[in-house]
Design a protein around this motif. Structure first.
Motif, mmCIF file in Angstrom:
data_model
loop_
_atom_site.group_PDB
_atom_site.id
_atom_site.type_symbol
_atom_site.label_atom_id
_atom_site.label_comp_id
_atom_site.label_asym_id
_atom_site.label_seq_id
_atom_site.Cartn_x
_atom_site.Cartn_y
_atom_site.Cartn_z
ATOM 1 N N LEU A 1 0.627 -1.378 0.034
ATOM 2 C CA LEU A 1 0.088 0.074 0.122
ATOM 3 C C LEU A 1 0.782 1.196 0.031
ATOM 4 N N GLU A 2 2.087 1.173 -0.589
ATOM 5 C CA GLU A 2 2.930 2.189 -0.644
ATOM 6 C C GLU A 2 2.337 3.387 -1.352
ATOM 7 N N ALA A 3 1.555 3.263 -2.439
ATOM 8 C CA ALA A 3 1.147 4.141 -3.414
ATOM 9 C C ALA A 3 -0.191 4.863 -2.560
ATOM 10 N N LEU A 4 -0.867 4.145 -1.786
ATOM 11 C CA LEU A 4 -1.869 4.741 -0.961
ATOM 12 C C LEU A 4 -1.176 5.654 0.141
ATOM 13 N N LEU A 5 -0.060 5.242 0.841
ATOM 14 C CA LEU A 5 0.588 5.802 1.926
ATOM 15 C C LEU A 5 1.007 7.194 1.283
ATOM 16 N N GLU A 6 1.791 7.175 0.184
ATOM 17 C CA GLU A 6 2.115 8.507 -0.655
ATOM 18 C C GLU A 6 0.814 9.405 -1.078
ATOM 19 N N MET A 7 -0.131 8.848 -1.510
ATOM 20 C CA MET A 7 -1.352 9.678 -1.648
ATOM 21 C C MET A 7 -1.772 10.402 -0.353
ATOM 22 N N ARG A 8 -1.718 9.750 0.882
ATOM 23 C CA ARG A 8 -2.338 10.196 2.065
ATOM 24 C C ARG A 8 -1.304 11.381 2.449
ATOM 25 N N LYS A 9 0.002 11.078 2.310
ATOM 26 C CA LYS A 9 0.950 12.279 2.692
ATOM 27 C C LYS A 9 0.679 13.282 1.833
ATOM 28 N N ARG A 10 0.712 13.097 0.549
ATOM 29 C CA ARG A 10 0.263 14.253 -0.322
ATOM 30 C C ARG A 10 -1.047 15.086 0.050
ATOM 31 N N ALA A 11 -2.084 14.352 0.542
ATOM 32 C CA ALA A 11 -3.301 14.680 0.788
ATOM 33 C C ALA A 11 -2.963 15.779 2.052
ATOM 34 N N GLU A 12 -2.121 15.226 2.977
ATOM 35 C CA GLU A 12 -2.101 15.964 4.190
ATOM 36 C C GLU A 12 -1.229 17.145 3.988
ATOM 37 N N ARG A 13 -0.111 17.130 2.935
ATOM 38 C CA ARG A 13 0.616 18.316 2.667
ATOM 39 C C ARG A 13 -0.402 19.425 2.012
ATOM 40 N N ASP A 14 -1.074 19.119 1.192
ATOM 41 C CA ASP A 14 -2.178 19.902 0.525
ATOM 42 C C ASP A 14 -2.915 20.424 1.522
ATOM 43 N N GLN A 15 -3.542 19.791 2.458
ATOM 44 C CA GLN A 15 -4.443 20.403 3.632
ATOM 45 C C GLN A 15 -3.658 21.382 4.667
ATOM 46 N N GLN A 16 -2.266 21.059 4.695
ATOM 47 C CA GLN A 16 -1.505 21.886 5.501
ATOM 48 C C GLN A 16 -1.303 22.976 4.791
ATOM 49 N N MET A 17 -1.143 23.205 3.066
ATOM 50 C CA MET A 17 -0.913 24.467 2.701
ATOM 51 C C MET A 17 -2.412 25.242 2.717
ATOM 52 N N ILE A 18 -3.332 24.616 2.818
ATOM 53 C CA ILE A 18 -4.669 25.207 2.798
ATOM 54 C C ILE A 18 -4.752 26.028 4.083
ATOM 55 N N VAL A 19 -4.605 25.448 4.996
ATOM 56 C CA VAL A 19 -4.620 25.862 6.335
ATOM 57 C C VAL A 19 -3.706 27.084 6.463
ATOM 58 N N ALA A 20 -2.350 26.916 6.231
ATOM 59 C CA ALA A 20 -1.454 27.959 5.997
ATOM 60 C C ALA A 20 -2.125 29.363 5.361
ATOM 61 N N ARG A 21 -2.589 29.129 4.277
ATOM 62 C CA ARG A 21 -3.053 30.301 3.356
ATOM 63 C C ARG A 21 -4.238 31.023 4.180
ATOM 64 N N ILE A 22 -5.132 29.961 4.837
ATOM 65 C CA ILE A 22 -6.351 30.769 5.549
ATOM 66 C C ILE A 22 -5.833 31.544 6.647
ATOM 67 N N GLU A 23 -4.606 30.748 7.555
ATOM 68 C CA GLU A 23 -4.142 31.527 8.632
ATOM 69 C C GLU A 23 -3.545 32.861 8.216
ATOM 70 N N THR A 24 -2.813 32.857 6.930
ATOM 71 C CA THR A 24 -2.026 34.069 6.698
ATOM 72 C C THR A 24 -3.221 35.184 6.326
ATOM 73 N N GLU A 25 -4.444 34.814 5.571
ATOM 74 C CA GLU A 25 -5.494 35.363 5.604
ATOM 75 C C GLU A 25 -6.200 36.288 6.866
ATOM 76 N N TYR A 26 -6.176 35.139 7.884
ATOM 77 C CA TYR A 26 -6.670 35.637 9.104
ATOM 78 C C TYR A 26 -6.050 36.531 9.697
ATOM 79 N N ARG A 27 -4.396 36.395 9.722
ATOM 80 C CA ARG A 27 -3.375 37.315 10.224
ATOM 81 C C ARG A 27 -3.591 38.899 9.572
ATOM 82 N N SER A 28 -3.847 38.689 8.404
ATOM 83 C CA SER A 28 -3.968 39.867 7.460
ATOM 84 C C SER A 28 -5.186 40.833 8.051
ATOM 85 N N ILE A 29 -6.042 39.921 8.126
ATOM 86 C CA ILE A 29 -7.585 40.841 8.408
ATOM 87 C C ILE A 29 -7.321 41.394 9.730
ATOM 88 N N GLU A 30 -6.584 40.747 10.587
ATOM 89 C CA GLU A 30 -6.351 41.202 12.167
ATOM 90 C C GLU A 30 -5.608 42.361 11.957
#
Length: 125
Positions: free
Chosen positions: A8-37
């Motif tokens: 299931l190595e391919a599945l593991l890589e896919m899950r890691k990629r999905a987590e990294r993508d989600q981290q990027m989304i959260v980071a962008r929203i946090e940046t937007e939040y700090r900017s508005i503040e």
């Protein structure tokens, strides 16, 4: 000894990629939040500065130097800044809700990844 190959190595890589993508989304929203503040903070500082300037002008001994139109303009500017700050507070509330939901999704992505990693460890043993 045979080399370990995780099926299931391919599945593991896919899950890691999905987590990294989600981290990027959260980071962008946090940046937007700090900017508005920061913009809200600037509005409040500007309002306080206008209030101080107006108070100084109206409290001065030279009453002839106070221009009614200028005082009215400054008061109007303070109201505009307050309205802008109120709008930003509403926007910040929406961003905060989005941030909370995206963080919850990030936690789910991390759980998914960790479950596959745990399976890999168990199979390796």
């Amino acid at each position: 000894m045979a080399k370990f190959r995780f099926q299931l190595e391919a599945l593991l890589e896919m899950r890691k990629r999905a987590e990294r993508d989600q981290q990027m989304i959260v980071a962008r929203i946090e940046t937007e939040y700090r900017s508005i503040e920061e913009r809200i903070r600037e509005c409040h500082e500007n309002i306080e500065q206008c209030r101080t300037d107006l108070r100084d002008r109206l409290g001065s001994q030279q009453r002839a130097s106070v221009d009614a139109r200028e005082a009215a303009w400054q008061t109007h500017a303070m109201h505009r800044m307050r309205a802008e700050a109120d709008g930003l507070v509403l926007k910040l509330s929406g961003v905060l809700k989005r941030l909370e939901s995206e963080r919850a999704l990030l936690v789910e992505r991390a759980k998914d990844r960790r479950s596959i990693e745990k399976l890999k460890e168990n199979r390796f043993e």
